[in-house]
Design a protein around this motif. Structure first.
Motif, PDB file in Angstrom:
ATOM      1  N   ARG A  63       3.545   5.786  -2.929  1.00 34.50           N
ATOM      2  CA  ARG A  63       4.595   6.427  -3.468  1.00 34.50           C
ATOM      3  C   ARG A  63       4.448   6.632  -4.790  1.00 34.50           C
ATOM      4  N   GLU A  64       4.279   5.898  -5.856  1.00 36.95           N
ATOM      5  CA  GLU A  64       3.915   5.782  -7.191  1.00 36.95           C
ATOM      6  C   GLU A  64       2.908   6.896  -7.440  1.00 36.95           C
ATOM      7  N   SER A  65       1.874   6.853  -6.707  1.00 40.27           N
ATOM      8  CA  SER A  65       0.819   7.752  -6.936  1.00 40.27           C
ATOM      9  C   SER A  65       1.425   9.268  -6.632  1.00 40.27           C
ATOM     10  N   ILE A  66       2.152   9.510  -5.560  1.00 38.83           N
ATOM     11  CA  ILE A  66       2.623  10.711  -5.279  1.00 38.83           C
ATOM     12  C   ILE A  66       3.703  11.356  -6.399  1.00 38.83           C
ATOM     13  N   ARG A  67       4.379  10.188  -6.877  1.00 35.50           N
ATOM     14  CA  ARG A  67       5.346  10.476  -7.987  1.00 35.50           C
ATOM     15  C   ARG A  67       4.375  10.790  -9.286  1.00 35.50           C
ATOM     16  N   ILE A  76       0.134   7.622   3.635  1.00 36.80           N
ATOM     17  CA  ILE A  76       1.384   6.808   3.882  1.00 36.80           C
ATOM     18  C   ILE A  76       1.754   6.797   5.314  1.00 36.80           C
ATOM     19  N   LEU A  77       1.559   8.225   6.168  1.00 35.35           N
ATOM     20  CA  LEU A  77       1.784   8.295   7.504  1.00 35.35           C
ATOM     21  C   LEU A  77       1.122   7.310   8.476  1.00 35.35           C
ATOM     22  N   VAL A  78      -0.368   7.266   8.144  1.00 34.06           N
ATOM     23  CA  VAL A  78      -1.078   6.345   9.043  1.00 34.06           C
ATOM     24  C   VAL A  78      -0.655   4.945   8.651  1.00 34.06           C
ATOM     25  N   MET A 133       0.950  -1.307   0.029  1.00 38.94           N
ATOM     26  CA  MET A 133      -0.020   0.044   0.037  1.00 38.94           C
ATOM     27  C   MET A 133       0.880   1.281   0.051  1.00 38.94           C
ATOM     28  N   VAL A 134       2.035   1.213   0.855  1.00 37.07           N
ATOM     29  CA  VAL A 134       2.986   2.439   0.833  1.00 37.07           C
ATOM     30  C   VAL A 134       3.488   2.580  -0.542  1.00 37.07           C
TER      31      VAL A 134
END
Length: 149
Positions: free
Chosen positions: A62-66, A84-86, A57-58
């Motif tokens: 990360r890919e979505s953020i990119r 991600i923090l949760v 899931m993380v």
């Protein structure tokens, strides 16, 4: 040993009672991903398997953020970062840069890897030890650097 799933359920109840809608939404996503895998595989997931789900899931976020950052959609990237923090609350303590470097060096020596072609052997040794504790794309880059150097 405390089951991670039980802790997630307790946190979901606490988020409901506390009215923390953002955290509750992410916890529900986590529970849905766990339940989906349990139904698909017809098994009860243990902590290691749940950590693998959380790690995936993380990685997806990360890919979505990119992608969102590339499209200049910082509003959406920030939502993913908050998720991600949760999720990371349920992952084991992250490895430090030095710990990663040391584990990579030990795995290279242990596997007898001599070139980038042997990278799979090294990753095989490290994957389970580092699951949920390090970004495997960074680990992969470190392994390449050691084997190429």
């Amino acid at each position: 040993m405390e089951l991670l799933k039980d802790r997630i359920k307790e946190d979901m109840k606490a988020a409901m009672k506390g009215g923390d809608k953002a955290r509750l939404a992410v916890i529900r996503l986590i529970m849905a991903a766990i339940k989906q895998l349990e139904v698909d595989e017809r098994i009860e997931l243990d902590n290691d398997q749940i950590i693998a789900v959380l790690d995936k899931m993380v990685k997806q976020r990360r890919e979505s953020i990119r992608q969102y950052s590339g499209a200049n959609r910082m509003d959406l990237a920030e939502v993913e970062e908050a998720e991600i923090l949760v999720i990371q609350d349920y992952l084991p303590q992250a490895l430090t840069e030095q710990e990663i470097d040391q584990m990579v060096a030990e795995a290279v020596e242990q596997s007898g890897a001599e070139s980038v072609k042997d990278m799979g052997k090294v990753m095989g040794l490290l994957r389970n030890k580092m699951q949920g504790r390090a970004d495997m794309s960074i680990v992969s880059a470190k392994i390449k650097a050691v084997l190429a150097g």
